[in-house]
Design a protein around this motif. Structure first.
Motif: not given
Length: 388
Positions: A219-228, A254-259, A280-287
């Motif tokens: 999911a991260m590779t697809d979201r960030k569009k980094f060549p792997d 984890r943030h609660g039950d979510e990795v 995940t995309e949520k991880a950015l705001g959570l640092r």
């Protein structure tokens, strides 16, 4: 008799090592099986992912693996996994070692003399006896000098390919929590403090959780569009490796039950290595990345013998540079990987080897050009000379 003792006997290692000309130590070299190799190198100071036969066999299935151990004075002192690549039309072969040869003990006073002795044996066997080009990729030196690379040049090796963004980022693991936090750059420390108030939790997981990391990574590779261009396909084999000392470790945040973040870390040797990470995309705001790496640093310090945490490079992305530079802080180091070093004892292997490497570099250049032209790929934005 143990497998390792049998290896020593076969190598004639009972004969004492003796100093020879130009600061070298005479060492014996013995080819071993992959099983003996991975049983033996688990405690080597210089061990790394690229020197594992499991990794090489999975990453480059068409290349022959030839692990060799070096001994002196009745003791194994080092080793090298050499990959032998046949050239087209069977015109010859190239012997390649990535981050090898490696020492069993890095801090012994005669380390460079042993390194020189190992290089002599590799040159004698692969370049002279088997008439191959020998291509070595030395580790990044953690000081101001690069003794291994300088020795190779003095030994007659020639500079080969270099890395476009060669800098590697190393965190000092032998600090207290207080000293480590003080070492961090101010902005990194600020984000870490924010993450610690975000309700995050850190966990060490087993191989049975690899599926969760796979989903996170895809999911991260697809979201960030980094060549792997990574060797991520080798991960299942690495977690199934026979010697537990050489298996990577898996961590999640984890943030609660979510990795929201995860990382795979190579822990053996005196340099632990950040192999793969995902958020995940949520991880950015959570640092969450700051929180995760801070806890990985503490785990490595408390559970391994590693002195350094190798964060790898940046692939030319300025954001990665800023993040890693802040984590390295003033107690770590940022140093460049030296170029590849090539040696051929005869004219024909030199010509064939140089042609093969030139052809491979053309393929890489074309691949990078295509990626830059694609609209669905992130573009490198770091200046070549701006990493420091």
């Amino acid at each position: 008799m143990s497998v390792i003792a049998e290896t020593l006997a076969a190598a004639g290692a009972a004969e004492p090592a003796h100093a020879v000309a130009r600061g070298r130590l005479d060492v014996a070299m013995q080819k071993v099986t992959e099983a003996v190799w991975e049983q033996t190198i688990g405690d080597f100071a210089g061990v790394c992912q690229e020197q594992l036969s499991t990794f090489a066999r999975t990453r480059w299935p068409g290349v022959n693996q030839e692990p060799v151990l070096f001994s002196a004075g009745g003791k194994i002192v080092g080793g090298c996994l050499v990959m032998v690549q046949q050239l087209p039309l069977r015109l010859g072969a190239i012997a390649v070692a990535k981050w090898g040869p490696m020492l069993a003990e890095a801090n012994r006073p005669d380390a460079m003399a042993l390194y020189a002795g190992m290089i002599d044996r590799l040159v004698e066997h692969f370049a002279r006896e088997r008439r191959m080009m020998l291509s070595l990729m030395p580790h990044a030196a953690l000081g101001a000098e690069t003794p291994e690379f300088e020795h190779l040049l003095a030994r007659g090796f020639r500079r080969g390919a270099h890395f476009g963004f060669p800098n590697r980022y190393f965190v000092n693991l032998r600090l207290t929590d207080e000293a480590q936090r003080k070492s961090l750059e101010q902005k990194w420390r600020y984000h870490l403090s924010k993450s610690e108030k975000a309700g995050l939790s850190f966990e060490h997981a087993g191989a049975e959780r690899l599926g969760a990391f796979d989903a996170l990574y895809a999911a991260m590779t697809d979201r960030k569009k980094f060549p792997d261009y990574s060797a991520y396909g080798t991960v299942p084999a690495l977690f199934a490796i026979g010697n537990p000392k050489l298996r990577p470790e898996l961590f999640f945040v984890r943030h609660g039950d979510e990795v929201v973040a995860g990382a795979i870390i190579f822990k053996a040797g005196n340099r632990a290595v950040y192999l793969y990470g995902a958020t995940t995309e949520k991880a950015l705001g959570l640092r969450a990345g700051y929180f995760m790496h801070w806890h990985i640093i503490g785990w490595l310090r408390d559970n391994t013998g590693a002195d350094w945490y190798d964060l790898g490079g940046t692939d030319g992305f300025q954001g990665l540079h800023q993040f890693k530079k802040g984590m390295v802080g003033n107690a770590g180091v940022i140093v460049p990987l030296p170029p590849v070093a090539n040696y051929a004892a005869y004219r024909l292997p030199s010509v064939l080897g140089e042609a093969a490497f030139a052809a491979r570099e053309l393929v890489h250049v074309a691949q990078r050009l295509v990626d830059r032209l694609r609209t669905d790929r992130a573009k490198p934005d770091q200046k070549q000379d701006g990493e420091r």
